[in-house]
Design an enzyme around this catalytic site. Structure first.
Site, PDB file in Angstrom:
ATOM      1  N   GLU A 162       0.888  -1.196   0.069  1.00 60.38           N
ATOM      2  CA  GLU A 162       0.099   0.061  -0.104  1.00 60.38           C
ATOM      3  C   GLU A 162       0.966   1.403   0.053  1.00 60.38           C
ATOM      4  OE1 GLU A 162      -3.136   2.082   3.118  1.00 60.38           O
ATOM      5  OE2 GLU A 162      -2.048   0.260   3.679  1.00 60.38           O
ATOM      6  N   PHE A 163       0.590   2.233  -0.675  1.00 60.70           N
ATOM      7  CA  PHE A 163       1.271   3.509  -0.876  1.00 60.70           C
ATOM      8  C   PHE A 163       0.443   4.565   0.184  1.00 60.70           C
ATOM      9  CE2 PHE A 163       2.142   7.723  -1.804  1.00 60.70           C
ATOM     10  CZ  PHE A 163       3.527   7.785  -1.962  1.00 60.70           C
ATOM     11  N   ILE A 164       1.097   4.895   1.106  1.00 61.59           N
ATOM     12  CA  ILE A 164       0.459   5.890   2.243  1.00 61.59           C
ATOM     13  C   ILE A 164       1.005   7.419   1.763  1.00 61.59           C
ATOM     14  CG2 ILE A 164       0.392   6.420   4.626  1.00 61.59           C
ATOM     15  CD1 ILE A 164       0.517   3.497   5.357  1.00 61.59           C
TER      16      ILE A 164
ATOM     17  N   ASP B 223      12.532  -2.098  15.001  1.00 64.64           N
ATOM     18  CA  ASP B 223      13.649  -1.102  14.542  1.00 64.64           C
ATOM     19  C   ASP B 223      12.970   0.451  14.606  1.00 64.64           C
ATOM     20  OD1 ASP B 223      15.901  -0.217  13.471  1.00 64.64           O
ATOM     21  OD2 ASP B 223      15.413  -0.579  11.446  1.00 64.64           O
TER      22      ASP B 223
END
Length: 328
Positions: free
Chosen positions: A127-129, A232
């Site tokens: 998904e591109f956020i 991380d």
């Protein structure tokens, strides 16, 4: 670690083979030569429900993986590729993202597909956020991170069902019933041995061994549950969406003591509002302050192994302080 539009591409080849591949079944390839040789385009134009790709924009900053935004008539996708390694590294990332996504607590990009290129290399589609202009509200980040830790517990012990990477360093996640054993062997000892192998640093290895053998004293009267950790969590892996909701990215997931999540706090910028909100959901346990540097140590050692001597003094200082405190 190098930021790329709020997404970190800090990973490289690793030393494990996953028996589980993260992917969705493909429909039959479209009858186009360009698709048959480009599995990323093929997935987007089949499983991704797009009929056309309107643009591909490089997302800068990555020194190991290449990252791109694919714009389509079905929305945008974020794609990372690496032409030098197989799909195992991206499989580990996808499995971690999916585990966090399923908690429905804090926003992470949903992974869609991991695969290999026919000519070598691998990719991950997710998904591109669209990110906002800031990292968002620290108190909201603290609360939602705690909600994730509270929501996702392992019944199989500490570790993860695959190994993954912390930066470009292999991260061994063999499931272990005892946290002290897991953290000693698969986190501290692994890094100490690596420093000895890479640099011939017998001093940090030998002192580190003295510490590892005595850390149980730091966990008296503590209840430790195997919580799902991002693994991380530093400033480059924290952002917010356009609504200001926190987003966390590029994980090195495993199930561990929730306090270990703060191991990168030395470059995460967590403030008082973050910790206050976090501890309202996950109460602070006895001895928290005494253990903080123990969890920093893993990441200082990893940075020493990745980037060289600039991080050695910080790691050695922590080791020597604990040796003195614990009379090891």
């Amino acid at each position: 670690m190098v930021a790329q539009l709020g997404v970190i591409s800090f990973s490289s080849c690793h030393l494990f083979h996953s028996s589980r591949q993260f992917s969705l079944p493909l429909h039959k390839p479209m009858a186009m030569a360009t698709l048959s040789t480009d599995p990323v385009r093929e997935w987007i134009l089949t499983e991704g429900k797009a009929t056309q790709i309107t643009g591909i924009t490089p997302v800068g900053g990555g020194c190991i993986n290449l990252a791109s935004r694919y714009n389509t008539d079905a929305g945008s996708f974020f794609v990372k590729t690496n032409r030098h390694i197989g799909p195992e590294m991206f499989e580990g990332e996808a499995l971690g993202l999916n585990a966090m996504y399923e908690t429905k607590s804090i926003r992470v990009p949903k992974p869609f597909k991991v695969g290999a290129f026919p000519t070598g290399g691998s990719y991950i589609i997710m998904e591109f956020i669209e990110f906002g202009s800031s990292r968002g509200d620290q108190s909201v980040l603290g609360r939602k991170l705690a909600e994730m830790h509270k929501a996702a517990k392992s019944e199989n012990g500490f570790g993860f069902h695959v190994n993954n990477t912390i930066g470009s360093t292999p991260q061994i996640n063999t499931l272990t019933s005892d946290w002290i054993e897991f953290y000693s062997e698969h986190r501290l000892n692994f890094q100490l041995k690596l420093a000895q192998q890479q640099y011939g640093d017998s001093a940090i290895y030998e002192k580190g061994q003295r510490l590892v053998k005595n850390i149980a004293a730091l966990f008296e009267d503590v209840t430790i549950e195997p919580c799902l950790l991002h693994g991380d969590l530093w400033s480059g892996n924290i952002s917010s969406d356009k609504n200001g909701e926190p987003v966390i990215l590029d994980p090195a997931c495993y199930y561990g003591h929730n306090e270990a999540e703060f191991g990168m706090s030395w470059c995460a910028g967590f403030g008082g509002s973050f910790y206050n909100a976090y501890f309202e959901v996950m109460p602070k346990q006895p001895g928290f302050e005494k253990r903080r540097d123990l969890y920093l140590l893993y990441h200082y050692l990893n940075h020493y192994n990745l980037f060289g001597s600039g991080y050695r003094s910080s790691a050695m200082s922590i080791i020597e302080d604990y040796i003195r405190i614990l009379k090891a």
